[in-house]
Design an enzyme around this catalytic site. Structure first.
Site, PDB file in Angstrom:
ATOM      1  N   ASP A 651       0.922  -1.218   0.024  1.00  0.00           N
ATOM      2  CA  ASP A 651       0.003  -0.183   0.003  1.00  0.00           C
ATOM      3  C   ASP A 651       0.821   1.130  -0.207  1.00  0.00           C
ATOM      4  O   ASP A 651       1.758   1.430   0.899  1.00  0.00           O
ATOM      5  CB  ASP A 651      -0.902   0.029   1.296  1.00  0.00           C
ATOM      6  CG  ASP A 651      -1.838   1.068   1.162  1.00  0.00           C
ATOM      7  OD1 ASP A 651      -3.178   0.573   0.431  1.00  0.00           O
ATOM      8  OD2 ASP A 651      -1.789   2.128   1.426  1.00  0.00           O
ATOM      9  N   LEU A 652       0.813   2.095  -0.788  1.00  0.00           N
ATOM     10  CA  LEU A 652       1.531   3.433  -1.206  1.00  0.00           C
ATOM     11  C   LEU A 652       1.301   4.448  -0.041  1.00  0.00           C
ATOM     12  O   LEU A 652      -0.219   4.462   0.281  1.00  0.00           O
ATOM     13  CB  LEU A 652       1.552   3.773  -2.280  1.00  0.00           C
ATOM     14  CG  LEU A 652       1.775   3.082  -3.791  1.00  0.00           C
ATOM     15  CD1 LEU A 652       1.710   3.857  -4.952  1.00  0.00           C
ATOM     16  CD2 LEU A 652       3.124   2.576  -3.663  1.00  0.00           C
ATOM     17  N   ASP A 694      -4.245   2.692  -4.809  1.00  0.00           N
ATOM     18  CA  ASP A 694      -2.937   2.558  -4.604  1.00  0.00           C
ATOM     19  C   ASP A 694      -2.477   1.094  -3.790  1.00  0.00           C
ATOM     20  O   ASP A 694      -1.368   1.245  -3.134  1.00  0.00           O
ATOM     21  CB  ASP A 694      -2.345   3.659  -3.552  1.00  0.00           C
ATOM     22  CG  ASP A 694      -3.018   3.781  -2.267  1.00  0.00           C
ATOM     23  OD1 ASP A 694      -4.159   3.011  -2.094  1.00  0.00           O
ATOM     24  OD2 ASP A 694      -2.786   4.518  -1.557  1.00  0.00           O
TER      25      ASP A 694
END
Length: 907
Positions: A651-652, A694
């Site tokens: 997960d960014l 993301d």
């Protein structure tokens, strides 16, 4: 001289008779006259059976008239037998107690009747036959004859006799069971006892049977099915009128002075009822013939109960209203209740009979009413009518429903269509079947191969033969027209092929006996050969050998059915195609036309669509659906080498800030760069996917040690952190958080593996982001506790678990309390919860809005009640200020204390 002597002799004989015993002779003569009148009246009542048969046979279609006539004949036959066997004993036996229906053995099978009792039976059995025959018209055109005979037996042996006993049971001997008669119930000749009894059984039969086919349209509106002969109906009505004179007049059971008045009232009421039916039809500008017929019969039925006590004017009124009631009731049954009564018997005999029985209480002279009071007599009459309806209808429904369970009581659909004359009697009447066939011919829905059976001696024999000859001619003409049409169609199709073949994008082959006779230019391109080279080649030579058996089988099936196969293109390369076949007549011989469509472009498009359905359009990585399939296949695959697999959820961090600061094109560039870097870290047996937004995921297989997965997580973080050049030319270094779970160590199924990896991802973010976490048991406990707190907090206000504590504020100079601060406290079921635990949960879940509104309301009330001078400050969350209803919440809290001056500070 001779006549004078003969007259003198007669006078002398009469004088001698009276001189020898004048009292005895007068009494004997009166008895003989009474018996003669009763037998005459019985004959007139029997004449009513003919009237019913004429009326009902005319009211139905020709194809059912014979069946209706048979029902009228047989219901009287079986009613006589049943009434003679046990019905008469039930009806007039004097040995019954109260409401019991024990047979009087003296009357069973008429074995112990005296002369007067015999005459009485003859008259009463005619009444029983009348009650039974009422049912025949209502159920016409659909009820089986055998079932109708059983219904007649039940009515004549049980339903009718029991009610007769309750009303007229004491006519011969005292009968305690005649309780309605003892109450003073008046029904002189059977408006209710005879006519309504038959009508309520008919109503039960109509409900159990259902309507005739086509009687109501798709919307439930009634469709008129007219009888074949209104003339017969009118004749039957007049015959019934004549018979009714005996029906009512004979009910005196004596040739008394009352007979003339009774007959007068009967005539007047019948005429008034007929006039009412006419006027009812006249108001609609058209007069359906059944209106006046049913009006006349309704008037006769209505007056039957009180014809012996009514004045002539009252008889006219009863007859007129009876005719209106009969027609109105039949219309109600037809339009509102969707009940199909073929001849209107229920309205005529049931509704009009009930009306006439009740009306006599209001119109007869008071001195002639047994109760001596109109209201009391009205109640007795209504009771008798109600008991009759419940008894006859209830027992009728029970008997018919039971019979329907044992055997079919309605004819089959095709039998109803053909008519009951043919279905149940193997006979026909008139030319109705020919008319039906001609009607079908005109409508265009007849089978030209159909022929009517010719029966020698039949009235329609000649007409039937002529119709069959007409059908022969029509069929032959249609066959010639079909042949000509087929020839023209073949010629037109050949011309059409010649004109449009070269304009078609599909390859077209014309085949004779499996050999190409011609082709179009599209076929040249498809097969890579000139038309001249294609002519004379067998179709089998144009198809790969492995595909030919299936194609040959498909070509032998129906025209126009598409089939996918392969053909040989230029150089023999197989090309996917779709083939359709059409058989035509070309130049006098049968030929096949094949339309061959090239499927290469469509296959490529299908492959592209399939790829897009399982891949992310931005990154071309597998999407969530594709990744889930890959993960499920991994888990279902047997693990023989004792290796493990790892699921990494990536997960960014703070990706929203990138979109907000640099724009969505910059966000897309970051997503694309991350996707390429993850793809580069995957081995051939591994998989990387974009789950959405993301979020990314990776599957690493063939792991021997858990540290291999941790090493991959390190490399992922390092690769993601490399600089990314944005479309604007700027560079940023993205970072990510990773949750890692092992299969089967941490979970044995896909859902559990995702859950554990997600828990690890949550732990990595809580640890400060830009790192990874490997799932450990108990890792999600804090998260689960926060979820439990959120669930419990949702109902804390309603359960009264939230309270406010007030902390004073001092003025350090004066030492006085200047205000109070409202502090929210929560005491859950398992004890107090610190604000440091539940307030963040409330902020995160949005529950801070309703909880804050509660705190504001409570603080306002406390300020008004306890601290009017000092004032109270209330802490308000920023999320509350963003709530669109915040102003309304504050206003509502302040409205509670408008009458008190207080100080409220929102912080």
């Amino acid at each position: 001289m001779h006549r004078t002597a003969l007259s003198a002799a007669y006078i002398l004989i009469i004088l001698l008779l009276f001189w020898s015993g004048p009292a005895y002779a007068a009494q004997d003569l009166a008895a003989r006259l009474d018996a003669t009148w009763v037998m005459t009246a019985a004959a007139l009542v029997l004449l009513m059976q003919i009237g019913f048969m004429l009326l009902e046979a005319g009211a139905v279609r020709t194809k059912n008239a014979v069946n209706v006539a048979q029902k009228n004949l047989l219901d009287f036959v079986f009613a006589v037998l049943a009434f003679a066997a046990i019905g008469f004993a039930i009806a007039f036996g004097g040995a019954m107690d109260d409401l019991a229906t024990v047979l009087d053995s003296r009357f069973v099978l008429l074995r112990d009747l005296g002369p007067e009792e015999i005459g009485f039976f003859v008259f009463q059995v005619m009444f029983c036959g009348t009650a039974a025959t009422i049912v025949a018209g209502a159920v016409a055109e659909r009820m089986r004859l055998s079932a109708y005979v059983v219904c007649t037996l039940v009515l004549a042996a049980l339903i009718y006799p029991v009610f007769v006993h309750w009303t007229w049971g004491a006519a011969l001997y005292p009968a305690p069971g005649a309780w309605l008669g003892a109450l003073g119930f008046v029904d002189f000749a059977g408006s209710t006892v005879v006519h309504a009894t038959g009508a309520w059984v008919a109503l039960a039969a109509c409900i159990v049977l259902g309507p005739r086919a086509g009687r109501f349209d798709a919307n439930g509106a009634p469709v008129r099915i007219a009888g074949h002969s209104p003339v017969l109906c009118a004749a039957g009505a007049l015959v019934l009128f004549v018979g009714w004179l005996g029906f009512n007049g004979g009910s005196t059971l004596a040739a008394s002075d009352a007979v003339a008045g009774i007959v007068l009232n009967t005539i007047l009421a019948g005429a008034a009822g007929g006039a009412a039916g006419y006027l009812l039809g006249w108001t609609r500008r058209r007069l359906p013939p059944e209106r006046s017929v049913n009006g006349l019969l309704g008037g006769l039925v209505a007056v039957t109960a009180g014809c012996h006590v009514l004045e002539p004017a009252a008889a006219v009124l009863v007859g007129f209203l009876g005719g209106l009631v009969a027609n109105a009731a039949n219309r109600l049954l037809e339009t509102r209740l969707r009940i199909d009564d073929a001849v209107g018997a229920i309205g005529v005999h049931g509704a009009a009979g009930a009306f006439g029985t009740i009306a006599l209480a209001l119109l007869a002279p008071l001195a002639d009413l047994p109760a001596g009071d109109r209201l009391a007599q009205l109640g007795i009459q209504a009771l008798g009518v109600g008991v009759n309806a419940v008894w006859a209808f209830g027992l009728g429904v029970l008997a018919l429903a039971t019979l329907a369970r044992l055997a079919p009581i309605r004819v089959a659909v095709e039998e109803e269509e053909a008519g009951l004359n043919q279905a149940e009697h193997a006979t026909r009447l008139g030319t109705g079947h020919v008319e039906d066939a001609m009607r079908s011919l005109v409508r265009g829905d007849i089978d030209l191969a159909a022929r009517l059976p010719v029966q020698d001696g039949d009235d329609a024999q000649t007409l039937t033969r002529l119709f069959n000859r007409l059908m022969d001619a029509l069929q032959a003409a249609e066959a010639r027209r079909g042949d000509e049409t087929e020839r023209r169609r073949a010629e037109e199709e050949a011309a059409r092929l010649a004109a449009f073949a070269d304009a078609s994008f599909e390859g077209i082959l014309l085949l004779h006996d499996g050999v190409v006779a011609d082709a179009n230019s599209a076929a040249e391109i498809l097969f890579g050969a000139r038309v001249a080279d294609l002519r004379g080649r067998a179709l089998a030579a144009l198809v790969p050998p492995s595909d030919w058996p299936d194609l040959r089988r498909r070509l032998e099936s129906a025209d126009g059915v598409p089939h996918e196969t392969r053909v040989r293109g230029a150089g023999g390369a197989p090309i996917p195609v779709e083939v359709r076949r059409r058989v035509i007549t070309f130049r006098g011989a049968e030929a096949q036309v094949l339309a061959v469509a090239d499927l290469r472009e469509r296959r490529a498009a299908e492959a592209r669509i399939y790829h897009l359905a399982l891949h992310d359009p931005l990154t071309d990585l597998p999407n969530r659906e594709s990744f889930n399939r890959r993960l499920a296949a991994l888990i279902e695959r047997p693990q023989h080498d004792h290796t493990t697999a790892a699921l990494l959820l990536v997960d960014l961090d703070r990706f929203k800030d990138i979109n907000d600061l640099y724009g969505h094109p910059a966000g897309d560039a970051v997503i694309g760069a991350v996707a390429e870097r993850l793809r580069g870290l995957c081995r051939s047996e591994d998989c990387a996917a974009r789950l959405g937004g993301d979020e990314f995921a990776m599957i690493q297989t063939g792991l021997v040690f858990a540290t291999q997965a941790a090493d991959l997580a390190h490399r992922v973080l390092r690769e993601i952190a490399r600089p990314v050049t944005l479309p604007s030319g700027q560079e940023i270094r993205p970072c990510a958080s990773i949750g890692l779970a092992l299969f089967p160590d941490h979970a044995g199924d896909a859902e559990g593996l995702f859950h554990t990896a997600d828990t690890a991802l949550y732990a990595a973010k809580n640890a400060g982001r830009n790192g990874y976490a490997v799932y450990e048991p108990g890792m999600g406990e804090a998260q689960r506790r926060r979820k439990r707190l959120g669930s419990a907090l949702a109902g804390a206000v309603e359960r009264g678990e939230l309270t406010l504590h007030y902390q004073p504020r001092l003025d350090l100079v004066t030492g006085r309390i200047v205000s109070y601060e409202a502090l929210l406290r929560w005491t859950a079921e398992d004890g107090p919860v610190p604000p440091s635990d539940f307030v963040p949960v409330a902020e995160e879940t949005g529950l801070i809005v309703p909880v804050g509104a509660f705190a504001l309301r409570e603080a306002c009330r406390a300020a008004a009640r306890c601290f009017p001078e000092a004032g109270v400050s209330v802490n308000v969350s920023p999320r509350q200020f963003r709530d669109p209803d915040f102003l309304e919440t504050v206003t509502g809290a302040l409205e509670q204390i408008l009458t008190t001056r207080v100080h409220i500070l929102l912080r």
